[in-house]
Design an enzyme around this catalytic site. Structure first.
Site, PDB file in Angstrom:
ATOM      1  N   GLU A  46     -30.225   3.802  43.892  1.00 38.81           N
ATOM      2  CA  GLU A  46     -29.829   5.047  43.229  1.00 38.81           C
ATOM      3  C   GLU A  46     -28.558   4.893  42.388  1.00 38.81           C
ATOM      4  OE1 GLU A  46     -30.546   5.821  46.745  1.00 38.81           O
ATOM      5  OE2 GLU A  46     -32.292   7.142  46.533  1.00 38.81           O
ATOM      6  N   THR A  47     -28.525   5.644  41.307  1.00 41.30           N
ATOM      7  CA  THR A  47     -27.381   5.727  40.403  1.00 41.30           C
ATOM      8  C   THR A  47     -27.089   7.211  40.228  1.00 41.30           C
ATOM      9  OG1 THR A  47     -28.001   3.707  39.257  1.00 41.30           O
ATOM     10  CG2 THR A  47     -26.629   5.264  38.023  1.00 41.30           C
TER      11      THR A  47
END
Lengths: 288, 288
Positions: A46-47
């Protein structure tokens, strides 16, 4: 390059042992398509993008992307991004609390400033019993294990939809050899992947989260929503309450520690409230 | 956090469109095990560590790791790390050249300061003819394609061992649907993965590189050693010389451009010298 960037390691106090999240500040300068392209590029599970809150109750707004899609909420990105905005001085806890605005709404975070532990309350969970024996047989086969090694199996929705499997022991969890092609096919039954967990003799648990992303098999190093799903199963099936430790990442050279607290009290429509927490540490501090 | 960190995008002039490499400076402060753990954590196809050179001919030393192992040499990490040390002012080109010391020895890099293009000479290549028809049939099957879609097939060693496949067209390359479980099994024949390429009507090529890492299927967004392998096949089989453009990454939302030059001249034991190059741009600039 004048906007803040931090790559934060979550569910660990020791650098490079947890689950990284890339945190881009000033997300308001990007379109949704640009955010998705950046999240695809970082190659992390995830970002996140920090934006100004649009409601007065919230301290900041967060948008969370995997390499392939946007998520309304996710555990480790929330803890890592909260750590990042606190460290950057963008936000200060009020009475030990920080309020994050995200796709799933407002999420309360409990911040213990002395230990650095940050906990979120699982927004909700929904259980669906799985009693289709041929399906369960196929699930066992996709993990390279026997059917009788699965102690309990529940579809848990807590943002992601995890097919949540309690195995006979922590060692059984570590022994699993996934066939991702088969998992991909089975995921048509309404889940994004498996949340596996099993107990150590000392009472703590080992967990693994396996799913498909962009047609490829992925194992999440340390997973907050997965831990929440696991704890909800222990609460709903066995009436578990109190604190538990879920370790994760050993198969991926990590050493994640998730602290979970289960309390019997109304949390929306759920009988139990589940708090998922851990420490976080910034490993890369820069600009983008 | 006082040591430099850069995450550089390679084979692109536009941010977030190429192949990222994480570059950690002051690698001399880390053990090999720590480097491997960090490379596992970044989750990028490659992570590099810059160290002081130990021979006077070299400008700097580079160690290159995938998430699972150390490589003696790799293309995009070399170009990205050279860009990083130049940008940091650690190194200046001498007569348009920079010399990198790495596991494979000394690598000469040609730096065009006006365009930003950085080229390396492929250290070597070695070809092994593949004429085992049942194996070729299985390879085609693992790509979800017919045998007659493969125009030529050669095992090329140029650091990694690529099973290098020229397909009938660029579109055929984009249409490939890999079965990674099957690729994993076939890789026992002495290759780490497939380097696929096929021509566009305008003469440029589209390429894809597929392999297995930590038991999972991986597609490299833009691959320098793969492009070198592809060009060596064109040179050795068809006598190709001159410049060619290899595009890569379209299936992964990237838009990589690799510029390759093939010259007929002795390069160690090879008849052709192959130069692989491209632009690079820093997307994250910080400390670790």
């Amino acid at each position: 390059m004048s906007k803040l960037f931090k790559q934060v390691d979550v569910f660990t106090s020791e650098k490079f042992k947890g689950n990284p999240v890339a945190v881009f500040f000033n997300g308001e300068t990007l379109s949704t398509e640009e955010m998705q392209a950046i999240a695809n590029w970082t190659n992390l599970s995830e970002t996140t993008f920090v934006l100004p809150a649009t409601v007065p109750e919230a301290d900041y707004q967060l948008r969370i992307f995997t390499t392939g899609r946007e998520l309304p909420f996710a555990g480790h990105p929330t803890i890592g991004s909260c750590h990042a905005v606190l460290e950057a001085g963008l936000v200060r806890p009020r009475n030990g609390q920080v309020t994050q605005q995200c796709g799933a709404g407002l999420v309360q975070l409990l911040v213990d400033e002395s230990s650095g532990n940050i906990k979120f309350k699982l927004p909700y969970y929904k259980h669906t019993t799985i009693d289709d024996e041929p399906l369960i047989e196929e699930v066992a086969e996709s993990l390279g294990m026997q059917r009788d090694g699965i102690k309990s199996i529940v579809l848990v929705e807590d943002g992601p939809h995890w097919l949540t499997l309690e195995l006979s022991s922590a060692q059984d969890v570590l022994n699993v050899t996934p066939n991702y092609g088969q998992i991909d096919k089975l995921s048509n039954n309404g889940f994004i992947g498996y949340s596996l967990f099993g107990q150590y003799p000392d009472g703590s648990y080992e967990a693994r989260n396996l799913f498909i992303e962009n047609s490829l098999g992925v194992e999440d190093p340390v997973c907050g929503s997965g831990a929440g799903a696991d704890a909800s199963l222990l609460a709903e099936l066995y009436g578990f309450q109190g604190d538990l430790v879920i370790k994760q990442g050993r198969k991926l050279r990590r050493d994640g520690h998730i602290s979970v607290t289960v309390k019997e009290q109304s949390n929306n429509d759920n009988r139990y409230s589940i708090y998922v927490g851990g420490n976080a540490i910034t490993c890369v501090d820069g600009k983008w």
